[in-house]
Motif scaffolding. Sequence first.
Motif, PDB file in Angstrom:
ATOM      1  N   TRP A  99       0.835  -1.203   0.000  1.00 41.06           N
ATOM      2  CA  TRP A  99       0.000   0.000   0.000  1.00 41.06           C
ATOM      3  C   TRP A  99       0.874   1.259   0.000  1.00 41.06           C
ATOM      4  CZ3 TRP A  99      -4.723  -0.018  -1.517  1.00 41.06           C
ATOM      5  CH2 TRP A  99      -5.573  -1.101  -1.260  1.00 41.06           C
ATOM      6  N   GLN A 100       1.974   1.218   0.761  1.00 40.36           N
ATOM      7  CA  GLN A 100       2.873   2.373   0.809  1.00 40.36           C
ATOM      8  C   GLN A 100       3.468   2.656  -0.571  1.00 40.36           C
ATOM      9  OE1 GLN A 100       3.983   5.328   2.515  1.00 40.36           O
ATOM     10  NE2 GLN A 100       4.495   4.020   4.252  1.00 40.36           N
ATOM     11  N   ASN A 127      -1.199   0.076  10.131  1.00 38.35           N
ATOM     12  CA  ASN A 127      -0.147   0.479  11.068  1.00 38.35           C
ATOM     13  C   ASN A 127      -0.227   1.985  11.313  1.00 38.35           C
ATOM     14  OD1 ASN A 127       2.149   0.883  12.582  1.00 38.35           O
ATOM     15  ND2 ASN A 127       3.572   0.609  10.877  1.00 38.35           N
ATOM     16  N   PRO A 128      -0.970   2.412  12.320  1.00 40.61           N
ATOM     17  CA  PRO A 128      -1.112   3.855  12.588  1.00 40.61           C
ATOM     18  C   PRO A 128       0.203   4.540  12.948  1.00 40.61           C
ATOM     19  CG  PRO A 128      -2.781   2.572  13.765  1.00 40.61           C
ATOM     20  CD  PRO A 128      -1.780   1.593  13.235  1.00 40.61           C
ATOM     21  N   ALA A 129       1.249   3.771  13.246  1.00 41.11           N
ATOM     22  CA  ALA A 129       2.534   4.350  13.651  1.00 41.11           C
ATOM     23  C   ALA A 129       3.501   4.502  12.486  1.00 41.11           C
ATOM     24  CB  ALA A 129       3.178   3.494  14.738  1.00 41.11           C
ATOM     25  N   SER A 130       3.020   4.411  11.254  1.00 36.37           N
ATOM     26  CA  SER A 130       3.894   4.574  10.092  1.00 36.37           C
ATOM     27  C   SER A 130       4.098   6.063   9.812  1.00 36.37           C
ATOM     28  CB  SER A 130       3.298   3.885   8.861  1.00 36.37           C
ATOM     29  OG  SER A 130       4.061   4.187   7.708  1.00 36.37           O
ATOM     30  N   TYR A 131       5.227   6.592  10.260  1.00 32.86           N
ATOM     31  CA  TYR A 131       5.470   8.024  10.043  1.00 32.86           C
ATOM     32  C   TYR A 131       5.631   8.334   8.556  1.00 32.86           C
ATOM     33  CZ  TYR A 131      10.487   7.583   9.035  1.00 32.86           C
ATOM     34  OH  TYR A 131      11.692   7.293   8.453  1.00 32.86           O
ATOM     35  N   LEU A 132       6.148   7.369   7.772  1.00 34.12           N
ATOM     36  CA  LEU A 132       6.289   7.597   6.335  1.00 34.12           C
ATOM     37  C   LEU A 132       4.926   7.779   5.668  1.00 34.12           C
ATOM     38  CD1 LEU A 132       9.110   5.108   5.283  1.00 34.12           C
ATOM     39  CD2 LEU A 132       9.208   7.605   5.250  1.00 34.12           C
ATOM     40  N   ALA A 133       3.950   6.990   6.088  1.00 34.63           N
ATOM     41  CA  ALA A 133       2.614   7.129   5.506  1.00 34.63           C
ATOM     42  C   ALA A 133       2.007   8.479   5.872  1.00 34.63           C
ATOM     43  CB  ALA A 133       1.715   5.990   5.969  1.00 34.63           C
ATOM     44  N   TRP A 134       2.190   8.913   7.124  1.00 33.91           N
ATOM     45  CA  TRP A 134       1.681  10.227   7.523  1.00 33.91           C
ATOM     46  C   TRP A 134       2.369  11.336   6.726  1.00 33.91           C
ATOM     47  CZ3 TRP A 134      -2.710  10.806   9.752  1.00 33.91           C
ATOM     48  CH2 TRP A 134      -3.185   9.886  10.698  1.00 33.91           C
ATOM     49  N   ARG A 135       3.691  11.202   6.544  1.00 34.79           N
ATOM     50  CA  ARG A 135       4.417  12.231   5.792  1.00 34.79           C
ATOM     51  C   ARG A 135       3.970  12.262   4.326  1.00 34.79           C
ATOM     52  NH1 ARG A 135      10.134  10.881   3.881  1.00 34.79           N
ATOM     53  NH2 ARG A 135      10.926  11.047   6.006  1.00 34.79           N
ATOM     54  N   ASN A 136       3.916  11.080   3.698  1.00 36.86           N
ATOM     55  CA  ASN A 136       3.516  11.038   2.294  1.00 36.86           C
ATOM     56  C   ASN A 136       2.075  11.500   2.110  1.00 36.86           C
ATOM     57  OD1 ASN A 136       5.938  10.113   1.103  1.00 36.86           O
ATOM     58  ND2 ASN A 136       5.525   8.038   1.812  1.00 36.86           N
ATOM     59  N   ALA A 150      -3.641   8.493  -4.129  1.00 40.04           N
ATOM     60  CA  ALA A 150      -2.507   8.182  -3.257  1.00 40.04           C
ATOM     61  C   ALA A 150      -2.928   8.242  -1.792  1.00 40.04           C
ATOM     62  CB  ALA A 150      -1.355   9.146  -3.523  1.00 40.04           C
ATOM     63  N   ILE A 151      -3.726   9.241  -1.436  1.00 42.32           N
ATOM     64  CA  ILE A 151      -4.189   9.364  -0.047  1.00 42.32           C
ATOM     65  C   ILE A 151      -4.949   8.112   0.371  1.00 42.32           C
ATOM     66  CG2 ILE A 151      -5.802  10.612   1.452  1.00 42.32           C
ATOM     67  CD1 ILE A 151      -4.973  13.170  -0.076  1.00 42.32           C
ATOM     68  N   VAL A 171      -2.491   2.077   4.608  1.00 40.51           N
ATOM     69  CA  VAL A 171      -1.295   1.810   5.418  1.00 40.51           C
ATOM     70  C   VAL A 171      -1.577   2.138   6.872  1.00 40.51           C
ATOM     71  CG1 VAL A 171       1.111   2.419   5.841  1.00 40.51           C
ATOM     72  CG2 VAL A 171       0.265   2.290   3.494  1.00 40.51           C
ATOM     73  N   LEU A 172      -2.177   3.299   7.097  1.00 40.57           N
ATOM     74  CA  LEU A 172      -2.405   3.763   8.466  1.00 40.57           C
ATOM     75  C   LEU A 172      -3.481   2.948   9.173  1.00 40.57           C
ATOM     76  CD1 LEU A 172      -2.136   7.550   7.656  1.00 40.57           C
ATOM     77  CD2 LEU A 172      -0.500   6.177   8.956  1.00 40.57           C
ATOM     78  N   HIS A 173      -4.381   2.366   8.416  1.00 41.80           N
ATOM     79  CA  HIS A 173      -5.353   1.447   9.015  1.00 41.80           C
ATOM     80  C   HIS A 173      -4.642   0.196   9.540  1.00 41.80           C
ATOM     81  CE1 HIS A 173      -9.132  -0.685   9.627  1.00 41.80           C
ATOM     82  NE2 HIS A 173      -8.619  -1.712   8.963  1.00 41.80           N
TER      83      HIS A 173
END
Length: 364
Positions: free
Chosen positions: A122-123, A150-159, A139-140, A146-148
């Motif tokens: 997904w990332q 793994n909510p702790a994925s900082y890369l997904a939050w940044r992207n 993309a969002i 991804v965040l569903h």
Amino acid sequence: MLDTGQLQLSGDALLWFRQGLAAAATEAYVLAVAHYDRVIDVRPDFYEVWYERGLALEKCGSYVDAIASFDRALSLRPKSDASVQIWFCRGNALQYGLGSYTEAIESYDRVLQSKPDHEETWQNRGNALLYGLSHPTEAIASYDRVLHINPASYLAWRNRGNALVALQRYQEAIASYDRALTIKPDDDVSWQARQLASDRSGLSQRPPTTNPAWYGIGFNEPPTVIDGDVHSRDSFLPEPDLDNSDARPQGRPFLVIEDDRGQRDLILELDQYQLGRDPKSDICLHSQFASRHHAIITKIFQGDGSYTYQITDGDLDGKASTNGLLINGQKYRTWALKPEDVIVFGPRVRATYRLSASDETGTA
């Protein structure tokens, strides 16, 4: 290596396969391919060796051949978990090796058909949609998956924040960057992106820094921090003078490029070069932080027959890059290059413009 259980090999084939794995483990990828080819000579139906061969070829930069090996492995009907991994690696080779983003997404979708909670897929699917195809809304949706998982994925939050910036939804982007920074407070890229979103939204309470927080990261000239802002030793430079005679080459001009592939020299001879992450660029910048079409270097001829090289941010259509250009610590749209100018494209990717009085400079 794929988790395939007990290997169905024996004798010389098993020895060669193990030698290939050992060579790959020491980054001797050409030798690894040679060992795998010997296995294939006697066991062409062994999909594991086609997969490992594809990985080694990818490391060699032979992406077309790598994809062909992955395809051969898939044609041999591997087990479900192995198939997922092969499709995933195939997608990565298409995206990051060839810049074939639509085909990469098709491979990622094959992974997700079998394993819908595959976080990395997904990332990377989101990256292909955002940075490759410029489809931020889609993309969002991928980053949200991804965040569903793994909510702790900082890369997904940044992207996700980057995609929201592309949609000019700046306050939502800032909220995403804040989530990334809560997870990884030292993520300089998120800090810089957050500042950019803040500036564009009009929410910034102070003048924006001329030097993003990633300036100097990974090199020998770290930035200094003054009053919470980031500055280099050459923070305030004059506006570029494109007719400056000091910029005229007195020797053979070349670039020293530093990126994820290491350092290399490239002689400048043509009238124009396109620089960027796109493998089809005249000068390919091997870094996720470079835009696909990051900058253009153009030869500018003078009346006396001499010339300068000028660098301009963005692509041939005038679309600016994501990170812009930092030249000697100052952000410029266009600049007449002079010897020892340092051009920073993003974290750990930069070029130095130099002149050589001899023909000893190598090519990239």
